[in-house]
Design a protein around this motif. Structure first.
Motif, short mmCIF file in Angstrom:
data_model
loop_
_atom_site.label_atom_id
_atom_site.label_comp_id
_atom_site.label_asym_id
_atom_site.label_seq_id
_atom_site.Cartn_x
_atom_site.Cartn_y
_atom_site.Cartn_z
N TYR A 68 46.34 -13.13 -24.70
CA TYR A 68 46.29 -14.49 -24.16
C TYR A 68 45.33 -14.47 -22.98
O TYR A 68 45.43 -13.61 -22.10
CB TYR A 68 47.67 -14.93 -23.69
CG TYR A 68 48.69 -14.95 -24.81
CD1 TYR A 68 48.82 -16.06 -25.64
CD2 TYR A 68 49.50 -13.85 -25.05
CE1 TYR A 68 49.74 -16.07 -26.67
CE2 TYR A 68 50.43 -13.85 -26.07
CZ TYR A 68 50.54 -14.96 -26.88
OH TYR A 68 51.46 -14.96 -27.90
N ALA A 79 43.82 -16.71 -19.88
CA ALA A 79 43.85 -17.91 -19.04
C ALA A 79 42.41 -18.22 -18.69
O ALA A 79 41.80 -17.56 -17.86
CB ALA A 79 44.68 -17.67 -17.79
N VAL A 126 43.88 -15.75 -27.80
CA VAL A 126 44.30 -17.14 -27.61
C VAL A 126 43.96 -17.59 -26.20
O VAL A 126 44.32 -16.92 -25.22
CB VAL A 126 45.83 -17.26 -27.82
CG1 VAL A 126 46.28 -18.70 -27.65
CG2 VAL A 126 46.24 -16.72 -29.18
N VAL A 152 44.57 -20.07 -23.08
CA VAL A 152 45.66 -20.88 -22.53
C VAL A 152 45.23 -21.42 -21.17
O VAL A 152 44.32 -20.90 -20.53
CB VAL A 152 46.96 -20.06 -22.39
CG1 VAL A 152 47.46 -19.60 -23.76
CG2 VAL A 152 46.79 -18.87 -21.47
N LEU A 200 48.82 -18.62 -17.05
CA LEU A 200 49.75 -17.54 -17.41
C LEU A 200 50.65 -17.24 -16.22
O LEU A 200 50.31 -17.58 -15.08
CB LEU A 200 48.97 -16.27 -17.81
CG LEU A 200 48.26 -16.34 -19.15
CD1 LEU A 200 47.29 -15.18 -19.31
CD2 LEU A 200 49.26 -16.38 -20.30
#
Length: 141
Positions: free
Chosen positions: A86, A88, A122, A124, A127
């Motif tokens: 993930y 950010a 991914v 985002v 976080l």
């Protein structure tokens, strides 16, 4: 056996760092914390991918340490099955896969062919703890 040293990651909430069921190990999402302290902060910005290398490696090392902590005796990780990274990222960022490449390279360096796995990167908005990255993996024993 290639267990990595260092302190075990400390959960920052009501969960465990890794859970084993039979021959599978699932880790919680790991951020670039050392001794419970966030060492790097987000977001990841366009043109600054290389600056995230150490943050990604620390987060991935935490995930690997958490997985290895579930092993007993002479057991070892047979394979990393999947890796989720993930990121950010600031709005418009498109280099998620390049950030995730640092984690893939770390696992391959530590585990050889056993560290090569499927992967998802991914983007985002944020976080936990303002981390730039969070890494979760699934391993087979």
């Amino acid at each position: 056996m290639s267990r990595i040293g260092g302190a075990q990651p400390v959960p920052q909430g009501d969960y465990v760092a890794a859970r084993r069921h039979g021959g599978l190990i699932y880790t919680a999402g790991m951020t670039p914390r050392q001794d419970g302290r966030m060492m790097y902060h987000g977001p990841v910005r366009t043109g600054e991918v290389e600056a995230q290398r150490e943050a990604v490696i620390l987060a991935c090392a935490n995930a690997l340490r958490a997985a290895e902590a579930t092993l007993s005796g002479q057991e070892e990780i047979a394979a990393i099955l999947t890796l989720t990274v993930y990121v950010a990222a600031e709005a418009g960022f498109t280099e998620h896969s390049r950030v995730a490449d640092f984690a893939s390279a770390f696992l391959r360096e530590r585990l050889g062919a056993r560290g090569i796995c499927s992967r998802c990167a991914v983007g985002v908005a944020s976080l936990p703890g303002n981390a730039p990255v969070e890494i979760q993996l699934v391993a087979a024993v």
